[in-house]
Structure formats: C-alpha cells, structure tokens
Design a protein around this motif. Structure first.
Motif, short mmCIF file in Angstrom:
data_model
loop_
_atom_site.label_atom_id
_atom_site.label_comp_id
_atom_site.label_asym_id
_atom_site.label_seq_id
_atom_site.Cartn_x
_atom_site.Cartn_y
_atom_site.Cartn_z
N UNK A 32 0.89 -1.15 0.00
CA UNK A 32 0.00 0.00 0.00
C UNK A 32 0.93 1.21 0.00
N UNK A 34 1.86 5.48 -0.55
CA UNK A 34 1.35 6.80 -0.24
C UNK A 34 2.36 7.86 -0.68
N UNK A 36 3.01 11.75 0.70
CA UNK A 36 2.67 12.82 1.63
C UNK A 36 3.44 14.08 1.24
N UNK A 44 2.72 16.51 8.09
CA UNK A 44 2.54 15.84 6.81
C UNK A 44 1.07 15.73 6.45
N UNK A 46 -1.63 14.02 3.48
CA UNK A 46 -1.74 13.00 2.45
C UNK A 46 -2.07 13.63 1.11
N UNK A 96 1.62 -4.12 5.67
CA UNK A 96 0.52 -5.04 5.87
C UNK A 96 -0.81 -4.33 5.76
N UNK A 97 -1.82 -5.08 5.51
CA UNK A 97 -3.14 -4.54 5.74
C UNK A 97 -3.32 -4.39 7.25
N UNK A 98 -3.98 -3.36 7.64
CA UNK A 98 -4.39 -3.29 9.02
C UNK A 98 -3.54 -2.48 9.98
N UNK A 99 -3.15 -1.29 9.60
CA UNK A 99 -2.70 -0.38 10.64
C UNK A 99 -1.24 -0.44 11.04
N UNK A 102 4.03 3.29 8.83
CA UNK A 102 4.54 3.56 7.50
C UNK A 102 6.07 3.50 7.48
N UNK B 31 -4.90 3.23 16.66
CA UNK B 31 -3.44 3.20 16.50
C UNK B 31 -2.85 4.60 16.56
N UNK B 33 1.22 6.63 16.67
CA UNK B 33 2.62 6.43 16.30
C UNK B 33 3.44 7.66 16.67
N UNK B 45 10.22 5.39 12.70
CA UNK B 45 9.27 5.02 13.74
C UNK B 45 9.97 4.72 15.05
N UNK B 48 4.89 2.80 18.86
CA UNK B 48 3.53 2.90 18.40
C UNK B 48 2.63 2.17 19.39
N UNK B 50 -1.44 0.19 19.80
CA UNK B 50 -2.67 -0.32 19.18
C UNK B 50 -3.91 0.04 20.00
N UNK B 95 -6.15 4.06 11.56
CA UNK B 95 -6.86 2.82 11.83
C UNK B 95 -7.05 2.04 10.55
N UNK B 96 -7.18 0.75 10.66
CA UNK B 96 -7.48 -0.09 9.52
C UNK B 96 -8.98 -0.25 9.44
N UNK B 102 -6.88 -0.55 4.89
CA UNK B 102 -5.52 -0.07 5.13
C UNK B 102 -5.63 1.22 5.92
N UNK B 103 -4.52 1.57 6.52
CA UNK B 103 -4.57 2.67 7.49
C UNK B 103 -3.92 3.92 6.93
N UNK B 104 -4.75 4.90 6.61
CA UNK B 104 -4.22 6.23 6.34
C UNK B 104 -3.87 6.84 7.68
N UNK B 105 -2.74 7.51 7.74
CA UNK B 105 -2.32 8.12 8.99
C UNK B 105 -2.46 9.63 8.92
N UNK B 107 -1.29 13.19 10.70
CA UNK B 107 -0.13 13.66 11.45
C UNK B 107 -0.41 14.95 12.20
#
Lengths: 114, 116
Positions: A32, A34, A36, A44, A46, A96-99, A102, B31, B33, B45, B48, B50, B95-96, B102-105, B107
């Motif tokens: 996945x 991105x 920024x 940052x 997106x 991965x999928x799921x959080x 990055x 989540x 970070x 990183x 982080x 959960x 969050x996913x 998928x998780x956009x973050x 900031x």
C-alpha cells in the motif's frame, strides 16, 4: 527488508513546468503506497494513496501517481507546478493490511522558480 | 474536525534531563505512532500503540519510552535526553477501517526538540 528510496534529494522546477518525483520501493507482497507532502513548518498531509487496482491514482491539487509492479516504482507527477507546491514530498509504504506503521523515503524537496 | 495535536511545539532541554512530548487525537483511532524526522533519514518510527495501555517498539526505540493512558493520548518520554535526540518529532493516528482495510495516517504539526 522493506524500504523506500527517493533518489532525488532536491528538485528545482519553473512555475508552470511539469514535475515528476521518483519513488522506488522494496517489498515482498502487496504494498500500500502513499505520497505525503510537508509544507514549511507544518506536519505531513496525504496527497494520494494506492491500493491494489488501477495503477494510476489521482490526488489533491492536480497530483497523480503511477504504480508499476515490474519496476517497483510509484512515481508522482504534476502537469503544471504552482509556486504553492514548494514543499517536501515523501513516499511511503505500509507492509501489511491493518494499521501497521509507514516506512518513509528520505523525501524530495521541491523548489519552484518564477 | 478530527485532528492530531502535539505539545509543546518547541522545546529546549538540557543533556540528562527528562522530556515528555504529548500527543492528543480526536480521530477516535486505535493506533497511534511516534516518528522522528532528520535530514537524510525521512521519518523513522520510534514507538507505536494499538490502543489504550499498549505500547510497542518501533525501528529506533533506544532512549525513548512511550505511554498510552487513554484512547486519545500518547506520550513520548526521554528519561535522559542526549544531544543526538535533537530532532523534529511527529505523532500520528490511524486505523485499519473501511473497505480497503488499510490505514491512512493523520499527522500532528510536530515538536521541535533541541537538547543542549
């Protein structure tokens, strides 16, 4: 190990000219991806995101990016740069999928000349 | 509007001192970070989380601790600050969720820390 490479530390373009920023990733599996943008003294934001599907994705402010699995690339493009595009651009991948966090490239600083 | 805020925005600390950087999010994300940004390295990183009560080590955790007392708050703690920890620190939440899973973050604005 997963990684992102942005080979150009700094790019200078004339206002109105086109822009391409390069990004190469290393990842085994489904990435996945991105882009920024970081404006001066800000956090940052997106620009656009890619998940498996159409390889060309559209973002905000006229930006688009193209995913290439064969080249392991996710290059960012803009047809006509504006002075307000002066910023640092980061490419990132999440493994991965799921959080998961990055993984970022080192960033490309874009300077816009009149 | 959902947001990630950080405090302080700027901090000057002395070597050996204790520094706490705070982050608050109103996104209701599980989540969170902590990254640091240094020239030539991009963002890396540190820790982080959960969810409330959990913290995990990231890629460069040495010299840092983290605390997640609630869904909204995530702190980064430098027990004995060193000049090598001079940097800009960013907090993010994500969050996913959604069909794409998928998780956009999102900031925060960053904290500029100088350790003398």
């Amino acid at each position: 190990a997963q990684s992102v490479t942005q080979p150009d530390a700094r790019v200078t373009v004339s206002e109105g000219a086109s822009l391409q920023l390069r990004c190469k990733y290393s990842y085994f599996g489904t990435p996945y991806l991105f882009w920024y943008v970081q404006y001066p003294r800000q956090g940052l934001q997106l620009l656009l995101k890619y998940y498996p599907g159409d390889p060309v994705v559209q973002g905000v402010n006229g930006f688009e990016a193209e995913f290439s699995k064969s080249n392991s690339s996710f290059h960012l493009r803009k047809a006509s740069v504006h002075w307000s595009d002066w910023a640092v651009y980061f490419c990132a991948v999440t493994p991965y999928q799921g959080g998961r966090a990055l993984i970022f490239g080192t960033g490309t600083t874009v300077s816009v000349s009149p | 509007e959902a947001a990630v805020t950080q405090s302080p925005r700027n901090k000057v600390a002395v070597t050996g001192g204790k520094v706490t950087l705070s982050c608050n999010q109103t996104n209701n994300h599980n989540n969170m970070y902590w990254y640091r940004q240094d020239t030539g390295h991009g963002l890396r990183l540190i820790h982080y989380s959960y969810g409330a009560g959990s913290t995990e080590k990231g890629d460069i955790p040495d010299g840092y601790k983290a605390s997640r007392p609630s869904q909204e708050n995530f702190s980064l703690i430098l027990e004995l600050a060193t000049p090598s920890q001079t940097s800009v620190y960013f907090c993010a939440s994500g969050d996913a969720t959604g069909k794409d899973n998928y998780a956009e973050q999102f900031f925060g604005p960053g904290t500029r820390l100088t350790v003398l």
